[in-house]
Design a protein around this motif. Structure first.
Motif, PDB file in Angstrom:
ATOM      1  N   PRO A 156       0.830  -1.206   0.000  1.00  0.00           N
ATOM      2  CA  PRO A 156       0.000   0.000   0.000  1.00  0.00           C
ATOM      3  C   PRO A 156       0.863   1.254   0.000  1.00  0.00           C
ATOM      4  O   PRO A 156       2.041   1.236   0.383  1.00  0.00           O
ATOM      5  CB  PRO A 156      -0.804  -0.126   1.293  1.00  0.00           C
ATOM      6  N   HIS A 157       0.269   2.372  -0.412  1.00  0.00           N
ATOM      7  CA  HIS A 157       0.961   3.647  -0.373  1.00  0.00           C
ATOM      8  C   HIS A 157       1.109   4.119   1.077  1.00  0.00           C
ATOM      9  O   HIS A 157       0.202   3.939   1.898  1.00  0.00           O
ATOM     10  CB  HIS A 157       0.202   4.704  -1.173  1.00  0.00           C
ATOM     11  N   VAL A 158       2.237   4.734   1.360  1.00  0.00           N
ATOM     12  CA  VAL A 158       2.520   5.213   2.706  1.00  0.00           C
ATOM     13  C   VAL A 158       1.494   6.246   3.148  1.00  0.00           C
ATOM     14  O   VAL A 158       1.092   6.297   4.320  1.00  0.00           O
ATOM     15  CB  VAL A 158       3.944   5.802   2.758  1.00  0.00           C
ATOM     16  N   THR A 159       1.054   7.085   2.222  1.00  0.00           N
ATOM     17  CA  THR A 159       0.119   8.157   2.595  1.00  0.00           C
ATOM     18  C   THR A 159      -1.216   7.620   3.107  1.00  0.00           C
ATOM     19  O   THR A 159      -1.976   8.366   3.729  1.00  0.00           O
ATOM     20  CB  THR A 159      -0.132   9.081   1.397  1.00  0.00           C
ATOM     21  N   ASN A 163      -3.810   9.099   5.951  1.00  0.00           N
ATOM     22  CA  ASN A 163      -5.217   9.285   5.583  1.00  0.00           C
ATOM     23  C   ASN A 163      -6.152   8.794   6.675  1.00  0.00           C
ATOM     24  O   ASN A 163      -7.245   9.319   6.860  1.00  0.00           O
ATOM     25  CB  ASN A 163      -5.529   8.532   4.280  1.00  0.00           C
ATOM     26  N   ARG A 164      -5.734   7.759   7.388  1.00  0.00           N
ATOM     27  CA  ARG A 164      -6.606   7.173   8.412  1.00  0.00           C
ATOM     28  C   ARG A 164      -6.991   8.203   9.474  1.00  0.00           C
ATOM     29  O   ARG A 164      -8.092   8.164  10.014  1.00  0.00           O
ATOM     30  CB  ARG A 164      -5.901   5.980   9.064  1.00  0.00           C
ATOM     31  N   ASP A 165      -6.070   9.090   9.777  1.00  0.00           N
ATOM     32  CA  ASP A 165      -6.319  10.084  10.821  1.00  0.00           C
ATOM     33  C   ASP A 165      -6.685  11.443  10.241  1.00  0.00           C
ATOM     34  O   ASP A 165      -6.782  12.427  10.996  1.00  0.00           O
ATOM     35  CB  ASP A 165      -5.063  10.236  11.700  1.00  0.00           C
ATOM     36  N   PRO A 270      -5.595  22.609   9.454  1.00  0.00           N
ATOM     37  CA  PRO A 270      -4.175  22.307   9.249  1.00  0.00           C
ATOM     38  C   PRO A 270      -3.975  20.820   8.968  1.00  0.00           C
ATOM     39  O   PRO A 270      -4.556  19.967   9.647  1.00  0.00           O
ATOM     40  CB  PRO A 270      -3.526  22.712  10.576  1.00  0.00           C
ATOM     41  N   GLN A 271      -3.219  20.520   7.983  1.00  0.00           N
ATOM     42  CA  GLN A 271      -2.961  19.132   7.606  1.00  0.00           C
ATOM     43  C   GLN A 271      -1.782  19.103   6.648  1.00  0.00           C
ATOM     44  O   GLN A 271      -1.253  20.135   6.263  1.00  0.00           O
ATOM     45  CB  GLN A 271      -4.196  18.507   6.936  1.00  0.00           C
ATOM     46  N   PHE A 272      -1.386  17.921   6.270  1.00  0.00           N
ATOM     47  CA  PHE A 272      -0.347  17.785   5.269  1.00  0.00           C
ATOM     48  C   PHE A 272      -0.984  17.807   3.871  1.00  0.00           C
ATOM     49  O   PHE A 272      -2.139  17.403   3.691  1.00  0.00           O
ATOM     50  CB  PHE A 272       0.420  16.477   5.450  1.00  0.00           C
ATOM     51  N   THR A 273      -0.220  18.289   2.915  1.00  0.00           N
ATOM     52  CA  THR A 273      -0.662  18.274   1.523  1.00  0.00           C
ATOM     53  C   THR A 273       0.311  17.443   0.699  1.00  0.00           C
ATOM     54  O   THR A 273       1.383  17.055   1.181  1.00  0.00           O
ATOM     55  CB  THR A 273      -0.742  19.705   0.957  1.00  0.00           C
TER      56      THR A 273
END
Length: 363
Positions: A156-159, A163-165, A270-273
């Motif tokens: 699976p992709h690391v991202t 995504n789960r959180d 706020p999050q990662f993009t």
């Protein structure tokens, strides 16, 4: 006038003959075969395929041989040949999550399902010349015997873990077919799908330079490599007569997803993009650079400020990244411009004469 034209033809024919001799080199040295280039210069072959928008290692190797190793000229040859090919169908989007990986690393998680797969890379080598490579091929060892490969397990992709959180933006998805840059001219402003096409076809050096600029403060997009993976993916095509998709082959791809900070906006927390890069063959440098430039170009849709970075300027990046267009415009100045230059020459002479007359009058 006819004599001049015929003389020009003779000169061009002689130039072609001389070029063929230079391409061949010393006849005492064995000729380099297309198969040797394909198998032993894979990274150059991969670059030509990526920037030429045609996945065919044999043709890319042939183009490199014909171009005497000039990769931009080889890309030009591949693109020119590509325009002669009919298009029978459009494939489905490839499923990179099902990639059979040869290399897969992450700078964000040490332990992850599927593990870190170092694979074939220069990353851990010493940059020292290996003079054993100068040995004659007949005396070289062919290397260790290859055993039976282990069954491939998709990873699976690391991202997905972020995504789960809800810590990273969802990957944008659209059912609309993306525009085709190989058949339609680039129009600005461009959507992300079109931008990614232009960047993946763009000159590796230019994209690298733009990405480097973002890391040095122009664009504020310092990123983590969420995942870099290299491997084979299946290419499938829908067959209307059959009513289902058929796998027609496999291609090697390099995919990179970068993880970037995002402070949030009025509508987004706020999050990662993400930044994204996908390139034919093994092309790590290009895919990482592509993902950084992709993220820099997304400043407007994410509600960020424009910092004046060239990598954030869509028109600048997309209008100048194509090395074939750049080469054509650059090299056209060595073609005859006799009439233009004579006009410039006459203008300069007149200006000098007027300036001299004014000076004499003043004295």
């Amino acid at each position: 006038m006819y004599v001049a034209v015929k003389g020009g033809e003779r000169a061009i024919d002689n130039a072609h003959d001389w070029l063929a001799q230079e391409r061949r080199g010393d006849p005492a040295v064995p000729e380099l075969s297309v198969a040797q280039i394909r198998e032993q210069m894979k990274l150059a072959v991969n670059r030509v395929m990526a920037e030429g928008s045609l996945y065919d290692p044999d043709l890319a190797a042939l183009a490199i041989k014909q171009a005497q190793g000039d990769l931009i000229e080889a890309v030009f040859l591949i693109r020119a040949y590509r325009t002669t090919l009919p298009r029978f169908a459009a494939s489905r989007p490839v499923e990179t999550a099902d990639m059979v990986v040869d290399r897969r690393i992450s700078a964000t998680f040490k332990d992850l399902p599927g593990g870190q797969v170092l694979g074939p890379t220069f990353d851990y080598t010493h940059r020292l010349l290996d003079f054993t490579l100068m040995a004659e091929a007949e005396g070289c060892d062919t290397g260790p015997e290859q055993g039976t490969p282990e069954p491939a397990i998709p990873v699976p992709h690391v991202t997905q873990f972020l995504n789960r959180d809800g810590l990273i933006e969802e990957a944008p998805h659209s059912d609309d077919p993306p525009p085709d840059l190989t058949r339609e001219p680039l129009e600005l402003p461009a959507d992300r799908a079109l931008r990614l096409q232009a960047i993946t076809r763009g000159d590796e050096g230019f994209i690298l330079s733009m990405a480097y600029s973002t890391q040095r403060g122009y664009g504020r997009t310092h990123a983590f490599v969420g995942e870099l993976r290299i491997g084979k993916v299946a290419v499938t095509v829908d067959i209307p007569e059959l009513g289902f998709a058929v796998e027609i082959g496999e291609i090697n791809l390099t995919e990179c997803e970068t993880v970037n900070q995002f402070k949030g906006s009025r509508t987004e927390p706020p999050q990662f993009t993400r930044g994204y890069g996908l390139v034919f063959g093994q092309s790590e440098r290009k895919s990482i650079a592509m993902s950084l430039v992709d993220r820099a170009l997304r400043w407007n849709e994410l509600g960020e400020d424009f910092t004046g970075s060239p990598a954030q300027d869509e028109e600048f990046v997309l209008s100048h990244c194509d090395n074939i267009q750049a080469t054509g415009f650059l090299e056209h100045i060595k073609l005859p411009h006799y009439v233009d230059f004579q006009a410039e020459l006459e203008l300069v002479r007149r200006l000098r004469s007027e300036a001299q007359s004014q000076q004499e009058a003043a004295e």
